[in-house]
Write an enzyme that holds these catalytic residues in place. Structure first.
Site, PDB file in Angstrom:
ATOM      1  N   GLN A 125       0.842  -1.189   0.000  1.00  0.00           N
ATOM      2  CA  GLN A 125       0.000   0.000   0.000  1.00  0.00           C
ATOM      3  C   GLN A 125       0.880   1.242   0.000  1.00  0.00           C
ATOM      4  OE1 GLN A 125      -3.402   0.161   2.686  1.00  0.00           O
ATOM      5  NE2 GLN A 125      -2.996  -1.951   3.295  1.00  0.00           N
ATOM      6  N   SER A 128      -0.366   6.578   3.019  1.00  0.00           N
ATOM      7  CA  SER A 128       0.023   7.631   3.953  1.00  0.00           C
ATOM      8  C   SER A 128       1.245   8.407   3.489  1.00  0.00           C
ATOM      9  CB  SER A 128       0.313   7.032   5.333  1.00  0.00           C
ATOM     10  OG  SER A 128      -0.835   6.436   5.875  1.00  0.00           O
ATOM     11  N   GLU A 243     -11.093  -2.688   2.860  1.00  0.00           N
ATOM     12  CA  GLU A 243     -10.119  -2.842   3.936  1.00  0.00           C
ATOM     13  C   GLU A 243     -10.804  -2.794   5.301  1.00  0.00           C
ATOM     14  OE1 GLU A 243      -5.740  -1.051   5.022  1.00  0.00           O
ATOM     15  OE2 GLU A 243      -7.214   0.325   4.196  1.00  0.00           O
ATOM     16  N   ASN A 371      -9.267   4.964  14.322  1.00  0.00           N
ATOM     17  CA  ASN A 371     -10.609   4.754  14.849  1.00  0.00           C
ATOM     18  C   ASN A 371     -11.317   6.057  15.195  1.00  0.00           C
ATOM     19  OD1 ASN A 371     -10.148   2.055  14.515  1.00  0.00           O
ATOM     20  ND2 ASN A 371     -10.454   1.491  16.664  1.00  0.00           N
ATOM     21  N   GLU A 372     -10.560   7.081  15.565  1.00  0.00           N
ATOM     22  CA  GLU A 372     -11.187   8.381  15.836  1.00  0.00           C
ATOM     23  C   GLU A 372     -11.872   8.916  14.575  1.00  0.00           C
ATOM     24  OE1 GLU A 372      -7.927   7.736  18.756  1.00  0.00           O
ATOM     25  OE2 GLU A 372      -8.126   7.543  16.581  1.00  0.00           O
TER      26      GLU A 372
END
Length: 388
Positions: A125, A128, A243, A371-372
């Site tokens: 991947q 980022s 994903e 998760n935020e």
């Protein structure tokens, strides 16, 4: 709830179970975050492919078996139940492969999917960047169109499998002056191309699980773009849905780990009884893993009827990542200080399995979208709450 299976599904389960019993390596393979382990896992993937079990739900012309998603869930249950090696090419097979099936051209599908199914091509991947993690719309790496190819410049980081992979996929800003979600294109890049530099990043366990990728005037053919020019965000959100949702973390993975946790609890009942909350945690891990499995069957049923996985994939991601944390934290609580023994320690035995899993689980709430951020998506897109 009692699940029942058709005779055909039961026969498929038996076939997979028998093949796994005859072929799963007796000794655990080295981690695929080493060069040796990576290549041994590639060999295992090729063996699966030769048996028609690499990507069971893909069409046969692309190296699959033409099964449906129920069969895939059955396969996963038997795969993890047999203690088979972790899948090393998930980035390609489960994420990019699903994306190509939905958005790829016939030529892209015919070329890339069979090589992905056989793991002749291994994928990393490339999402980022130093200033664009969970906020992926802040991507700044550039892909400037020059005739029949793009010229790439920029940097990606935390690229899973990039140290040893053959290819990477990701988003690049292809429209000069564009902002946020606009002007991005989804590209596939060979990692042996001139101008690509790989710099490994060590994970908590000391292995090269990630890498930085530097692009210095790297040329990529236009035919390696998935989807339309500047529409990469739309394509990437589908990939992110695969994903976060059903494919990356199948329920069987957690069900098998919970079985091991229950055995660990029973084998260490004396120490566990000192803290009654441990037994409660073990029971919660089991019930949550079973609930996740039933939810997956429900999701597959809806997909079979033409539904799509939307923002609810974010709920899935939060649930399985926090379940993984709970399972391994509970195991560490059972083991106490002996759970901190490294694999190299003479007394480690199977305890090191739980430490490795515990360290990996810490990344769960971060990768595939923090998760935020996922909770914000649930709040805004599913519950209709105002933006904070």
């Amino acid at each position: 709830m009692k699940l029942t299976y058709s005779p055909k599904q039961q026969a498929f389960r038996l076939e997979v179970r028998q093949w796994m019993a005859a072929n799963v390596p007796k000794e655990k393979l080295p981690t695929y975050d080493t060069k040796e382990g990576f290549e041994l896992h590639r060999q295992w993937e090729r063996k699966l492919h030769e048996a028609g079990l690499s990507m069971v739900m893909w069409p046969t012309e692309f190296g699959g078996r033409g099964c449906d998603l129920i069969d895939w869930l059955i396969f996963e249950e038997e795969y993890y139940g047999a203690g088979a090696p972790l899948r090393v090419n998930q980035n390609g097979q489960l994420l990019l492969g699903s994306t190509l099936l939905e958005f790829g051209t016939p030529e892209q599908q015919a070329h890339f999917l069979p090589r992905m199914a056989s793991s002749d091509d291994m994928w990393a991947q490339a999402w980022s960047e130093p200033n664009a993690g969970s906020d992926m719309a802040n991507i700044s790496s550039k892909a400037i169109l020059d005739g029949d190819h793009y010229v790439l410049n920029g940097q990606k980081t935390w690229s899973t499998r990039a140290t040893y992979a053959d290819w990477a996929f990701g988003l690049f800003r292809s429209e000069v002056g564009s902002k946020r979600h606009h002007g991005l294109s989804f590209l596939m890049v060979p990692l042996d191309a001139e101008g690509v530099t790989i710099r490994p990043i060590k994970a908590l366990d000391g292995e090269d699980a990630f890498a930085e990728i530097f692009f210095d005037n790297v040329k990529v053919p236009v035919e390696h773009r998935i989807g339309e020019e500047g529409q990469g965000w739309h394509v990437a959100m589908a990939t992110a849905g695969f994903e976060r949702g059903l494919l990356l973390r199948s329920p069987a993975r957690f069900q098998q780990t919970v079985r091991k946790l229950i055995k660990l609890y029973r084998d260490n009942k004396v120490s566990a009884d000192r803290d009654p909350s441990i037994g409660v945690a073990v029971a919660k891990c089991w019930s949550d893993a079973e609930a996740y499995a039933l939810s997956a069957y429900n999701t597959v049923g809806r997909l079979s009827n033409g539904d799509k996985i939307g923002a609810e994939s974010s709920i899935n991601k939060v649930f399985w990542s926090e379940l993984d944390l709970l399972i391994h934290q509970t195991a560490m609580n059972i083991l106490g200080c002996t759970g901190e023994l490294l694999t190299s320690a003479p007394l480690a035995e199977e305890r090191a399995y739980w430490l490795q899993g515990f360290l990996f689980a810490q990344a769960g709430p971060i990768y595939a979208g923090a998760n935020e951020i996922q909770r914000n998506i649930v709040a805004e897109r599913m519950l209709g709450l105002p933006r904070a």
